[in-house]
Design an enzyme around this catalytic site. Structure first.
Site, PDB file in Angstrom:
ATOM      1  N   ASP A  72     -52.670 -29.007 -16.754  1.00  0.00           N
ATOM      2  CA  ASP A  72     -54.092 -29.846 -16.335  1.00  0.00           C
ATOM      3  C   ASP A  72     -54.105 -31.348 -16.809  1.00  0.00           C
ATOM      4  OD1 ASP A  72     -54.956 -27.705 -14.755  1.00  0.00           O
ATOM      5  OD2 ASP A  72     -55.873 -26.807 -16.610  1.00  0.00           O
ATOM      6  N   LYS A 130     -51.006 -34.029 -13.385  1.00  0.00           N
ATOM      7  CA  LYS A 130     -49.424 -34.216 -12.980  1.00  0.00           C
ATOM      8  C   LYS A 130     -49.802 -34.362 -11.406  1.00  0.00           C
ATOM      9  CE  LYS A 130     -48.674 -29.747 -14.541  1.00  0.00           C
ATOM     10  NZ  LYS A 130     -49.854 -29.679 -15.456  1.00  0.00           N
ATOM     11  N   LYS A 177     -51.818 -36.013  -9.830  1.00  0.00           N
ATOM     12  CA  LYS A 177     -52.340 -37.304  -9.598  1.00  0.00           C
ATOM     13  C   LYS A 177     -50.929 -38.494 -10.027  1.00  0.00           C
ATOM     14  CE  LYS A 177     -54.490 -41.711 -11.455  1.00  0.00           C
ATOM     15  NZ  LYS A 177     -55.139 -42.279 -12.602  1.00  0.00           N
ATOM     16  N   GLY A 219     -53.023 -25.598 -10.343  1.00  0.00           N
ATOM     17  CA  GLY A 219     -54.260 -26.509  -9.554  1.00  0.00           C
ATOM     18  C   GLY A 219     -53.922 -27.948  -9.960  1.00  0.00           C
ATOM     19  N   HIS A 220     -53.429 -28.422  -8.955  1.00  0.00           N
ATOM     20  CA  HIS A 220     -53.141 -29.992  -9.000  1.00  0.00           C
ATOM     21  C   HIS A 220     -54.115 -30.719  -8.189  1.00  0.00           C
ATOM     22  CE1 HIS A 220     -48.752 -29.024 -10.213  1.00  0.00           C
ATOM     23  NE2 HIS A 220     -49.498 -28.363 -11.015  1.00  0.00           N
ATOM     24  N   GLN A 253     -47.804 -26.180 -14.515  1.00  0.00           N
ATOM     25  CA  GLN A 253     -48.086 -25.417 -15.886  1.00  0.00           C
ATOM     26  C   GLN A 253     -47.438 -26.533 -17.051  1.00  0.00           C
ATOM     27  OE1 GLN A 253     -46.563 -22.777 -13.680  1.00  0.00           O
ATOM     28  NE2 GLN A 253     -48.700 -22.950 -13.085  1.00  0.00           N
TER      29      GLN A 253
HETATM   30  P1  GDP Z   1     -52.488 -31.273 -13.346  1.00  0.00           P
HETATM   31  O1  GDP Z   1     -52.939 -29.527 -13.131  1.00  0.00           O
HETATM   32  O2  GDP Z   1     -51.622 -31.346 -14.308  1.00  0.00           O
HETATM   33  O3  GDP Z   1     -52.257 -31.672 -12.136  1.00  0.00           O
HETATM   34  O4  GDP Z   1     -54.156 -31.580 -13.318  1.00  0.00           O
HETATM   35  P2  GDP Z   1     -55.414 -31.190 -12.594  1.00  0.00           P
HETATM   36  O5  GDP Z   1     -55.487 -31.838 -11.347  1.00  0.00           O
HETATM   37  O6  GDP Z   1     -55.683 -29.739 -13.137  1.00  0.00           O
HETATM   38  O7  GDP Z   1     -56.519 -31.787 -13.809  1.00  0.00           O
HETATM   39  C1  GDP Z   1     -56.582 -33.160 -14.024  1.00  0.00           C
HETATM   40  C2  GDP Z   1     -57.781 -33.690 -13.566  1.00  0.00           C
HETATM   41  O8  GDP Z   1     -58.162 -35.116 -14.157  1.00  0.00           O
HETATM   42  C3  GDP Z   1     -58.136 -33.904 -11.867  1.00  0.00           C
HETATM   43  O9  GDP Z   1     -59.654 -33.750 -11.842  1.00  0.00           O
HETATM   44  C4  GDP Z   1     -57.770 -35.374 -11.918  1.00  0.00           C
HETATM   45  O10 GDP Z   1     -58.466 -35.965 -10.651  1.00  0.00           O
HETATM   46  C5  GDP Z   1     -58.225 -35.773 -12.932  1.00  0.00           C
HETATM   47  N1  GDP Z   1     -57.557 -37.206 -13.584  1.00  0.00           N
HETATM   48  C6  GDP Z   1     -56.112 -37.582 -13.573  1.00  0.00           C
HETATM   49  N2  GDP Z   1     -55.883 -38.528 -14.250  1.00  0.00           N
HETATM   50  C7  GDP Z   1     -57.027 -39.208 -14.762  1.00  0.00           C
HETATM   51  C8  GDP Z   1     -57.520 -40.277 -15.359  1.00  0.00           C
HETATM   52  O11 GDP Z   1     -56.554 -40.951 -15.876  1.00  0.00           O
HETATM   53  N3  GDP Z   1     -58.808 -40.569 -15.758  1.00  0.00           N
HETATM   54  C9  GDP Z   1     -59.692 -39.653 -15.357  1.00  0.00           C
HETATM   55  N4  GDP Z   1     -61.169 -39.606 -15.447  1.00  0.00           N
HETATM   56  N5  GDP Z   1     -59.400 -38.447 -14.651  1.00  0.00           N
HETATM   57  C10 GDP Z   1     -58.198 -38.294 -14.384  1.00  0.00           C
HETATM   58  P1  IMO Z   2     -51.233 -26.617 -13.792  1.00  0.00           P
HETATM   59  O1  IMO Z   2     -50.148 -26.728 -13.080  1.00  0.00           O
HETATM   60  C1  IMO Z   2     -53.535 -24.765 -17.025  1.00  0.00           C
HETATM   61  C2  IMO Z   2     -52.353 -20.454 -18.143  1.00  0.00           C
HETATM   62  C3  IMO Z   2     -53.496 -19.205 -17.718  1.00  0.00           C
HETATM   63  C4  IMO Z   2     -53.084 -18.414 -18.730  1.00  0.00           C
HETATM   64  C5  IMO Z   2     -51.598 -18.390 -18.929  1.00  0.00           C
HETATM   65  C6  IMO Z   2     -50.890 -17.418 -18.095  1.00  0.00           C
HETATM   66  O2  IMO Z   2     -52.623 -26.782 -12.910  1.00  0.00           O
HETATM   67  O3  IMO Z   2     -51.270 -27.459 -14.990  1.00  0.00           O
HETATM   68  P2  IMO Z   2     -50.271 -17.018 -15.581  1.00  0.00           P
HETATM   69  O4  IMO Z   2     -51.456 -16.640 -14.305  1.00  0.00           O
HETATM   70  O5  IMO Z   2     -49.695 -18.100 -15.156  1.00  0.00           O
HETATM   71  O6  IMO Z   2     -49.725 -15.602 -15.545  1.00  0.00           O
HETATM   72  O7  IMO Z   2     -51.278 -17.076 -16.645  1.00  0.00           O
HETATM   73  O8  IMO Z   2     -51.313 -19.776 -18.247  1.00  0.00           O
HETATM   74  N1  IMO Z   2     -52.028 -21.366 -16.856  1.00  0.00           N
HETATM   75  C7  IMO Z   2     -52.596 -22.564 -16.754  1.00  0.00           C
HETATM   76  N2  IMO Z   2     -53.457 -23.431 -17.628  1.00  0.00           N
HETATM   77  N3  IMO Z   2     -52.833 -25.194 -16.041  1.00  0.00           N
HETATM   78  C8  IMO Z   2     -52.088 -24.618 -15.240  1.00  0.00           C
HETATM   79  O9  IMO Z   2     -51.547 -24.991 -14.241  1.00  0.00           O
HETATM   80  C9  IMO Z   2     -51.860 -22.973 -15.500  1.00  0.00           C
HETATM   81  N4  IMO Z   2     -51.130 -21.959 -15.118  1.00  0.00           N
HETATM   82  C10 IMO Z   2     -51.302 -21.011 -15.805  1.00  0.00           C
HETATM   83  O10 IMO Z   2     -54.755 -19.912 -17.639  1.00  0.00           O
HETATM   84  O11 IMO Z   2     -53.686 -18.768 -20.019  1.00  0.00           O
HETATM   85 MG    MG Z   3     -54.082 -27.939 -13.229  1.00  0.00          MG
END
Ligand code: GDP
Ligand code: IMO
Ligand code: MG
Length: 428
Positions: A13, A16, A18, A40-41, A223
């Site tokens: 999270d 990635k 973005k 979840g991206h 991840q």
């Molecule tokens: P990912 O799993 O690595 O793709 O990240 P997620 O999408 O799960 O979580 C990142 C969150 O941070 C999302 O809600 C993005 O819209 C938000 N985000 C990404 N870059 C920035 C930033 O530079 N500033 C802020 N405030 N939010 C950001």
């Molecule tokens: P993105 O791509 C954050 C975590 C789960 C759990 C562990 C194992 O959005 O960064 P799984 O269902 O993969 O067997 O769960 O990994 N996990 C994540 N945590 N971001 C993710 O993906 C994750 N994908 C799995 O919460 O701790």
């Molecule tokens: Mg995510």
């Protein structure tokens, strides 16, 4: 032949989605190489916000070809839901390519994920419950179902039978559940296969040819480094290799074709699920970060655990992935703090660790050694160059760079596409 790998440097999270979307405007292919719909991206474009789980984030860019590589585990039902959802919003997904060698998440994998977590009780991993672990376990146990198995009824029936033989014994005798029907499962999978067929391709060959022709391929990790089954905080990890090497095994492209490895890091740290997290905050600062950063899971909605930036983790990520660049995200979230602690090393029972302990017991006992930097109060979301950032903010970024053993090439100042400061080009 630029082959760019983009991975998470912390526990997921990091932003990635973005970062992929940002670079995606300049690449020809975006390939997912690991994980499944546990990811979840989020991508925010103007007033539109997209949450992608299985599809590469690059799919939002109409000119590029999105690819799901062999290293991904594909739940076809989820894939079709995601395609239908995007197409209803005007995003064309017809050019998606899915590897014929990718493994399938069948309904019984989801069932097993949930019952095993329940069975583990206080030892649970806190998985996303999407069947990821059981699908990868079948792959390694050599009883998995691959995409190309869905196109031959007899062959598929044999495979499902082999896969369910032991699982049904376990479900009935150990978990007190009903057995899963082989014929019905085969039928369901055949139907899903029919719809999947037009997308299926020899993606390894296509990506290699593209690179040989000078096209640019972005390998999008899901991840993150600390969730890697080999290099992360085992057993509190996912079941794939989200580190840079996974891009090769998960797509069939050799390491000599990788020209850049970009790590995405938040300006602080979050984690979802169970497992050790040295800088985790249990006080109001943690709550403050969660609120300011909207730190709730895109996949499960769970509140993310929050903590200060951990430089030991980032140095480790630089080492394990061979990072060439860091994209530092969510710097704007830290605006308003008087002081910002940075974890520079760990104390494990009185011994200082500048590098990641390999023993998980030591990591679990690690206490952060902090140094503190002054904060800033100015809104940075409209800063478009490094020099426009407040001096204390610049100093914080410079210190993170120094401690991470890798240059910071872009800085996120908000969720929107244009909330980014480019320091070095991420593509050349
Ligand atoms: P990912 O799993 O690595 O793709 O990240 P997620 O999408 O799960 O979580 C990142 C969150 O941070 C999302 O809600 C993005 O819209 C938000 N985000 C990404 N870059 C920035 C930033 O530079 N500033 C802020 N405030 N939010 C950001
Ligand atoms: P993105 O791509 C954050 C975590 C789960 C759990 C562990 C194992 O959005 O960064 P799984 O269902 O993969 O067997 O769960 O990994 N996990 C994540 N945590 N971001 C993710 O993906 C994750 N994908 C799995 O919460 O701790
Ligand atoms: Mg995510």
């Amino acid at each position: 032949m630029p082959g760019i790998v983009l991975i998470g440097a912390q526990w997921g999270d990091e932003g990635k989605g973005k970062a992929t979307d940002l670079i995606g405007t300049k690449v020809d292919y975006v390939a997912r190489f690991n994980g499944g719909n546990n990811a979840g991206h989020s991508v925010v474009v103007g007033n539109e916000s997209y949450a992608l789980h299985l599809l590469p984030s690059g799919i939002i860019n109409p000119h590029l070809t999105p690819v799901i590589g062999n290293g991904v585990v594909v739940d076809p039902e989820v894939l079709f839901q995601e395609i239908d959802g995007l197409e209803a919003r005007g995003i064309d997904c017809s050019h998606l390519l899915v590897s014929e060698a990718a493994h399938i998440i069948a309904p019984y994998h989801r069932t097993l994920d949930k019952v095993t977590e329940r069975f583990l009780g206080k030892h649970k991993i806190g998985t996303t419950g999407r069947g990821i672990g059981p699908a990868y376990a079948d792959k390694i146990n050599r009883v998995g179902i691959r995409v190309h198995d869905l196109f031959n009824e007899q062959h598929l029936h044999d495979k499902v039978e082999a896969s369910l033989h032991q699982k049904n014994q376990m479900l009935v005798k150990l978990y007190n559940r009903r057995p899963i029907d082989v014929d019905q499962t085969t039928e369901e999978l055949l139907k899903l296969g029919e719809r999947l067929k037009p997308y299926v391709a020899n993606t390894g060959l296509i990506l290699n040819k593209a690179l040989d022709e000078g096209k640019t391929v972005l390998f999008e990790g899901a991840q993150a480094t600390m969730l890697d089954v080999d290099h992360g905080t085992y057993p509190f990890v996912t079941s794939s290799n989200p580190t840079a090497g996974g891009a090769c095994t998960g797509t069939g492209v050799g390491p000599t074709k990788i020209t850049r490895v970009i790590g995405v890091s938040k300006a602080y740290v979050t984690r979802v699920g169970e497992g050790p997290f040295p800088t985790e905050l249990f006080d109001e600062s943690g709550e403050w970060l969660r609120t300011q950063g909207h730190e709730f899971g895109v996949t499960t909605g769970r509140p993310r655990r929050c903590g200060w930036f951990d430089a030991v983790v980032n140095r480790y990520a630089s080492q394990v992935n061979g990072l060439t660049d860091i994209v530092l995200t969510k710097l704007d979230v830290l605006t308003g703090l008087d002081e910002i602690p940075i974890c520079v090393a760990y104390d494990v029972d009185g011994e200082r660790y500048d590098d990641m302990p390999t023993d998980q017991a030591a990591f679990s006992a690690a206490k952060p050694i902090y140094e503190t930097m002054p904060g800033w109060s100015e809104d940075i979301s409209n800063c478009h160059s490094f020099d426009e950032l407040p001096a204390t903010c610049q100093a914080y970024v410079k210190r993170l760079e120094e401690l991470s053993n890798c240059r910071i090439s872009a800085i996120g100042t908000g969720p929107q596409r244009d909330h980014i400061i480019s320091v070095h080009s991420l593509i050349d």
